[in-house]
Scaffold this motif. Structure first.
Motif, PDB file in Angstrom:
ATOM      1  N   VAL A 152       0.846  -1.198   0.000  1.00 11.93           N
ATOM      2  CA  VAL A 152       0.000   0.000   0.000  1.00 11.93           C
ATOM      3  C   VAL A 152       0.882   1.249   0.000  1.00 11.93           C
ATOM      4  N   ALA A 153       1.899   1.258   0.846  1.00 13.48           N
ATOM      5  CA  ALA A 153       2.801   2.415   0.907  1.00 13.48           C
ATOM      6  C   ALA A 153       3.493   2.625  -0.443  1.00 13.48           C
ATOM      7  N   ILE A 154       3.979   1.544  -1.033  1.00 14.27           N
ATOM      8  CA  ILE A 154       4.634   1.635  -2.346  1.00 14.27           C
ATOM      9  C   ILE A 154       3.636   2.138  -3.390  1.00 14.27           C
ATOM     10  N   ASN A 155       2.395   1.630  -3.333  1.00 12.56           N
ATOM     11  CA  ASN A 155       1.358   2.026  -4.288  1.00 12.56           C
ATOM     12  C   ASN A 155       1.015   3.509  -4.181  1.00 12.56           C
ATOM     13  N   LEU A 156       1.078   4.071  -2.991  1.00 13.43           N
ATOM     14  CA  LEU A 156       0.688   5.468  -2.792  1.00 13.43           C
ATOM     15  C   LEU A 156       1.791   6.475  -3.118  1.00 13.43           C
ATOM     16  N   ILE A 157       3.028   6.036  -3.219  1.00  6.73           N
ATOM     17  CA  ILE A 157       4.131   6.960  -3.487  1.00  6.73           C
ATOM     18  C   ILE A 157       3.985   7.657  -4.848  1.00  6.73           C
ATOM     19  N   PRO A 158       3.778   6.919  -5.964  1.00 12.83           N
ATOM     20  CA  PRO A 158       3.656   7.632  -7.248  1.00 12.83           C
ATOM     21  C   PRO A 158       2.498   8.637  -7.325  1.00 12.83           C
ATOM     22  N   PRO A 159       1.266   8.303  -6.863  1.00 15.54           N
ATOM     23  CA  PRO A 159       0.231   9.344  -6.945  1.00 15.54           C
ATOM     24  C   PRO A 159       0.492  10.530  -6.002  1.00 15.54           C
ATOM     25  N   TYR A 160       1.143  10.259  -4.884  1.00 16.05           N
ATOM     26  CA  TYR A 160       1.502  11.346  -3.977  1.00 16.05           C
ATOM     27  C   TYR A 160       2.483  12.298  -4.668  1.00 16.05           C
ATOM     28  N   ILE A 161       3.499  11.728  -5.306  1.00 10.96           N
ATOM     29  CA  ILE A 161       4.477  12.544  -6.038  1.00 10.96           C
ATOM     30  C   ILE A 161       3.789  13.296  -7.171  1.00 10.96           C
ATOM     31  N   SER A 162       2.915  12.611  -7.885  1.00 13.68           N
ATOM     32  CA  SER A 162       2.196  13.234  -8.994  1.00 13.68           C
ATOM     33  C   SER A 162       1.379  14.432  -8.538  1.00 13.68           C
ATOM     34  N   ARG A 163       0.644  14.274  -7.447  1.00 11.15           N
ATOM     35  CA  ARG A 163      -0.236  15.332  -6.961  1.00 11.15           C
ATOM     36  C   ARG A 163       0.513  16.445  -6.240  1.00 11.15           C
ATOM     37  N   TYR A 164       1.376  16.075  -5.298  1.00 16.19           N
ATOM     38  CA  TYR A 164       1.892  17.056  -4.363  1.00 16.19           C
ATOM     39  C   TYR A 164       3.333  17.498  -4.607  1.00 16.19           C
ATOM     40  N   VAL A 165       4.081  16.772  -5.425  1.00 15.37           N
ATOM     41  CA  VAL A 165       5.434  17.198  -5.772  1.00 15.37           C
ATOM     42  C   VAL A 165       5.433  17.829  -7.165  1.00 15.37           C
ATOM     43  N   LEU A 166       4.771  17.139  -8.108  1.00 12.78           N
ATOM     44  CA  LEU A 166       4.717  17.640  -9.481  1.00 12.78           C
ATOM     45  C   LEU A 166       3.539  18.588  -9.728  1.00 12.78           C
ATOM     46  N   ASP A 167       2.665  18.741  -8.729  1.00 11.86           N
ATOM     47  CA  ASP A 167       1.481  19.618  -8.821  1.00 11.86           C
ATOM     48  C   ASP A 167       0.571  19.270 -10.004  1.00 11.86           C
ATOM     49  N   LEU A 168       0.412  17.997 -10.287  1.00 10.90           N
ATOM     50  CA  LEU A 168      -0.475  17.577 -11.374  1.00 10.90           C
ATOM     51  C   LEU A 168      -1.900  17.426 -10.843  1.00 10.90           C
ATOM     52  N   GLU A 169      -2.435  18.546 -10.399  1.00 15.91           N
ATOM     53  CA  GLU A 169      -3.800  18.596  -9.899  1.00 15.91           C
ATOM     54  C   GLU A 169      -4.387  19.956 -10.231  1.00 15.91           C
ATOM     55  N   THR A 170      -5.723  19.990 -10.275  1.00 12.70           N
ATOM     56  CA  THR A 170      -6.376  21.271 -10.547  1.00 12.70           C
ATOM     57  C   THR A 170      -6.111  22.195  -9.359  1.00 12.70           C
ATOM     58  N   PRO A 171      -5.916  23.422  -9.503  1.00 12.87           N
ATOM     59  CA  PRO A 171      -6.060  24.285 -10.674  1.00 12.87           C
ATOM     60  C   PRO A 171      -4.782  24.429 -11.501  1.00 12.87           C
ATOM     61  N   HIS A 172      -3.698  23.720 -11.120  1.00 11.63           N
ATOM     62  CA  HIS A 172      -2.431  23.837 -11.847  1.00 11.63           C
ATOM     63  C   HIS A 172      -2.499  23.218 -13.239  1.00 11.63           C
TER      64      HIS A 172
END
Length: 186
Positions: free
Chosen positions: A102-122
């Motif tokens: 679960v921890a391994i599975n959550l790392i990529p979406p966490y990076i995508s959302r909160y490190v790379l800012d791939l979320e609205t409104p960005h």
């Protein structure tokens, strides 16, 4: 004739031997495909309804539900000839390894959302959803799958403990005469 035997009866001989040799991995992949669907259906339902502002929480809940289903299917089907531990000990190890997954599975979406800012409104909603799917449902799940398969075989359902009672174990070096006879290839 079981479903597996009827499917194997239609497979050419050389491929049949490969499938039988790697049956645990094949069964694990089928269970993984099933839990992949469960995971994504729950994730998207939660993400677009009650947990709209918390996509990582929605993913964690979806992964946990899929993990429970995975335990049942892997214990009773994928690794049914392995293990032999007491059920509570086996389940504890399964969920410990799965927790790592679960921890391994959550790392990529966490990076995508909160490190790379791939979320609205960005970014647009479409880009956000593609990034979520690619990072959480593809990359994260694949990384977690490899970790789980390795961990389950090594610690949860080890071969050293011997087969569970009432299960047939096939030796890869000797011909599978029982299956061959059942398939009409004696």
């Amino acid at each position: 004739m079981t479903v597996v035997e009827s499917v194997l009866a239609r497979v050419p001989g050389p491929l049949r031997k490969v499938l039988i040799k790697h049956r645990e991995m094949l069964k694990f992949a089928i269970v993984g495909g099933t839990t992949f669907v469960i995971d994504n259906v729950i994730w998207y339902v939660l993400k677009f309804t009650v947990l709209e502002d918390k996509p990582i929480t929605a993913k964690a809940i979806a992964v946990i539900v899929a993990t429970i289903v995975s335990y049942i299917l892997n214990r009773e089907w994928s690794f049914r000839t392995r293990g032999g531990r007491e059920t509570h000990h086996e389940a504890a190890l399964f969920f410990l390894i799965s927790g790592g997954g679960v921890a391994i599975n959550l790392i990529p979406p966490y990076i995508s959302r909160y490190v790379l800012d791939l979320e609205t409104p960005h970014v647009s909603l479409l880009v956000q959803e593609i990034a979520d799917f690619a990072s959480g449902s593809i990359l994260g799940m694949l990384l977690a799958m490899f970790f789980r398969f390795w961990g389950f075989r090594k610690w949860v359902f080890p071969d050293e403990l011997g087969a569970r009672e009432g299960t047939r174990v096939y030796d890869e070096d000797e011909p599978d005469t029982e299956s061959e006879e059942a398939l009409g290839h004696s």
